[in-house]
Write a protein that holds these residues in place. Sequence first.
Motif, PDB file in Angstrom:
ATOM      1  N   ILE A  17       0.495  -1.277  -0.706  1.00  0.00           N
ATOM      2  CA  ILE A  17      -0.275   0.130   0.102  1.00  0.00           C
ATOM      3  C   ILE A  17       1.075   1.081  -0.102  1.00  0.00           C
ATOM      4  O   ILE A  17       1.097   2.424  -0.589  1.00  0.00           O
ATOM      5  CB  ILE A  17      -1.362  -0.369   0.980  1.00  0.00           C
ATOM      6  N   GLY A  18       1.999   1.326  -0.075  1.00  0.00           N
ATOM      7  CA  GLY A  18       2.855   2.017   0.905  1.00  0.00           C
ATOM      8  C   GLY A  18       3.692   2.127  -0.345  1.00  0.00           C
ATOM      9  O   GLY A  18       4.819   3.912  -0.193  1.00  0.00           O
ATOM     10  N   HIS A  19       3.661   1.789  -1.588  1.00  0.00           N
ATOM     11  CA  HIS A  19       4.427   1.814  -2.832  1.00  0.00           C
ATOM     12  C   HIS A  19       4.794   3.098  -3.700  1.00  0.00           C
ATOM     13  O   HIS A  19       2.801   3.361  -4.074  1.00  0.00           O
ATOM     14  CB  HIS A  19       4.887   0.375  -3.251  1.00  0.00           C
ATOM     15  N   LYS A  20       5.215   3.597  -3.914  1.00  0.00           N
ATOM     16  CA  LYS A  20       5.054   4.704  -4.750  1.00  0.00           C
ATOM     17  C   LYS A  20       4.418   4.344  -6.285  1.00  0.00           C
ATOM     18  O   LYS A  20       3.931   5.026  -6.922  1.00  0.00           O
ATOM     19  CB  LYS A  20       6.693   5.292  -5.328  1.00  0.00           C
ATOM     20  N   SER A  21       5.054   2.627  -5.936  1.00  0.00           N
ATOM     21  CA  SER A  21       4.203   3.030  -7.790  1.00  0.00           C
ATOM     22  C   SER A  21       2.771   2.288  -7.469  1.00  0.00           C
ATOM     23  O   SER A  21       2.526   1.838  -6.128  1.00  0.00           O
ATOM     24  CB  SER A  21       4.263   1.262  -7.889  1.00  0.00           C
ATOM     25  N   LYS A  22       1.883   3.360  -8.302  1.00  0.00           N
ATOM     26  CA  LYS A  22       0.541   3.001  -7.933  1.00  0.00           C
ATOM     27  C   LYS A  22      -0.321   1.606  -8.520  1.00  0.00           C
ATOM     28  O   LYS A  22      -1.358   1.487  -7.530  1.00  0.00           O
ATOM     29  CB  LYS A  22      -0.416   4.059  -8.954  1.00  0.00           C
ATOM     30  N   PHE A  23       0.020   1.087  -8.828  1.00  0.00           N
ATOM     31  CA  PHE A  23       0.179  -0.646  -9.031  1.00  0.00           C
ATOM     32  C   PHE A  23      -0.132  -1.425  -8.146  1.00  0.00           C
ATOM     33  O   PHE A  23      -1.153  -2.191  -7.543  1.00  0.00           O
ATOM     34  CB  PHE A  23       0.402  -1.104 -10.208  1.00  0.00           C
ATOM     35  N   ARG A  24       1.609  -0.913  -7.187  1.00  0.00           N
ATOM     36  CA  ARG A  24       1.657  -2.138  -6.631  1.00  0.00           C
ATOM     37  C   ARG A  24       1.178  -1.616  -4.993  1.00  0.00           C
ATOM     38  O   ARG A  24       0.472  -2.692  -4.615  1.00  0.00           O
ATOM     39  CB  ARG A  24       3.354  -1.962  -5.817  1.00  0.00           C
ATOM     40  N   ALA A  25       0.310  -0.666  -4.402  1.00  0.00           N
ATOM     41  CA  ALA A  25      -0.246   0.219  -3.777  1.00  0.00           C
ATOM     42  C   ALA A  25      -1.579  -0.628  -4.229  1.00  0.00           C
ATOM     43  O   ALA A  25      -2.151  -0.200  -3.685  1.00  0.00           O
ATOM     44  CB  ALA A  25      -0.173   2.025  -3.808  1.00  0.00           C
ATOM     45  N   ASN A  30      -6.123  -4.633  -2.264  1.00  0.00           N
ATOM     46  CA  ASN A  30      -7.057  -5.826  -2.718  1.00  0.00           C
ATOM     47  C   ASN A  30      -6.605  -6.507  -1.716  1.00  0.00           C
ATOM     48  O   ASN A  30      -6.863  -7.656  -0.727  1.00  0.00           O
ATOM     49  CB  ASN A  30      -6.549  -5.489  -4.051  1.00  0.00           C
ATOM     50  N   SER A  31      -5.395  -6.824  -1.256  1.00  0.00           N
ATOM     51  CA  SER A  31      -4.230  -7.422  -0.117  1.00  0.00           C
ATOM     52  C   SER A  31      -4.817  -7.442   1.309  1.00  0.00           C
ATOM     53  O   SER A  31      -5.120  -8.368   1.816  1.00  0.00           O
ATOM     54  CB  SER A  31      -2.597  -7.514  -0.280  1.00  0.00           C
ATOM     55  N   LEU A  32      -5.308  -6.545   1.837  1.00  0.00           N
ATOM     56  CA  LEU A  32      -5.623  -5.800   2.223  1.00  0.00           C
ATOM     57  C   LEU A  32      -7.275  -5.867   2.750  1.00  0.00           C
ATOM     58  O   LEU A  32      -7.859  -7.312   4.002  1.00  0.00           O
ATOM     59  CB  LEU A  32      -6.094  -4.159   3.084  1.00  0.00           C
ATOM     60  N   VAL A  33      -8.082  -6.260   1.325  1.00  0.00           N
ATOM     61  CA  VAL A  33      -9.857  -6.649   2.094  1.00  0.00           C
ATOM     62  C   VAL A  33      -9.723  -7.861   1.466  1.00  0.00           C
ATOM     63  O   VAL A  33     -10.465  -8.502   2.471  1.00  0.00           O
ATOM     64  CB  VAL A  33     -10.155  -5.884  -0.068  1.00  0.00           C
ATOM     65  N   ILE A  34      -8.356  -8.492   1.142  1.00  0.00           N
ATOM     66  CA  ILE A  34      -8.722  -9.983   0.787  1.00  0.00           C
ATOM     67  C   ILE A  34      -8.072 -11.116   1.828  1.00  0.00           C
ATOM     68  O   ILE A  34      -9.160 -11.140   2.587  1.00  0.00           O
ATOM     69  CB  ILE A  34      -7.753 -11.009  -0.482  1.00  0.00           C
TER      70      ILE A  34
END
Length: 275
Positions: A17-25, A30-34
């Motif tokens: 979530i904290g990554h500067k890349s929007k895709f990785r964020a 999604n990982s948190l929701v899952i």
Amino acid sequence: MNIATAWFFGRLGVPEIGHKSKFRAFVGINSLVIYFAFTVVLNLALAHYRDVAEGLTTGGGLIVMERLLARPFHLDDIMSWILFGVGAAFSLIAFLDGFFWTDPYPQYGAVQRRLEKRRVVYAETKKKLVDDLNDVRENYCDQIDEISRDLSDRRGEFDAILSHRSRLVRLFDQHQSHLEVSCNSLLNIYREANRRARSNRAPKRFSSPYKIDRVQVAANVEGERRPEEIRRWVADAHEMLSHENKTIHEEFETALENYEQLDDLIKPSGAPNGS
């Protein structure tokens, strides 16, 4: 499954979530929701299974699936809710443990570990260089002190040689005077006996003392440096050595200050969180 899955989500998925890349964020969100969905569903399933397991021998899993789809938050026993709460709590603890296992920013922990390792290498290298520099300083200072002592000793030897030479000249002059006195004493004895034995008057020379032909001794100072000149040269050499010694210490202190300035540039700072 409850604990291990939560730990891996906290360690590998949610930190994105904290990554500067929007895709990785986006992947991190999604990982948190899952993770939350998985935790709730898994622990609800375990709680429903507890409700139905006491009266069944087979087919409990199918009934649990039907209850989850029909009424997921309707449990028959308070102990099932406690089981759900305990499972969710352990899952959350495992999730937080994985999340704070290393720096929250993805892959920053490895960078931090490499940095700390380089800092250790730098500190050891710096210590070795400072020790080597200190050894060089002490070696040069010892050589300067030895040269200074040698100059003082040689100047003392030079003064002692001059004093001994002057003393030898004085002793030789005193020895010639002693020979002259001894000779006159013997002559007086002889002349007095001669006067008593003579029938006529003693010669006039009997009244004159004997004078020895003195040898004039002088030190050969040809090409010799004057003592004042030697002392001035030695004093200048001492002053130069003192200046060199002071310069060595100043250069050593300057090198240490440069190391300290370099330390300030690479001083450890707090690892950024998600930046």
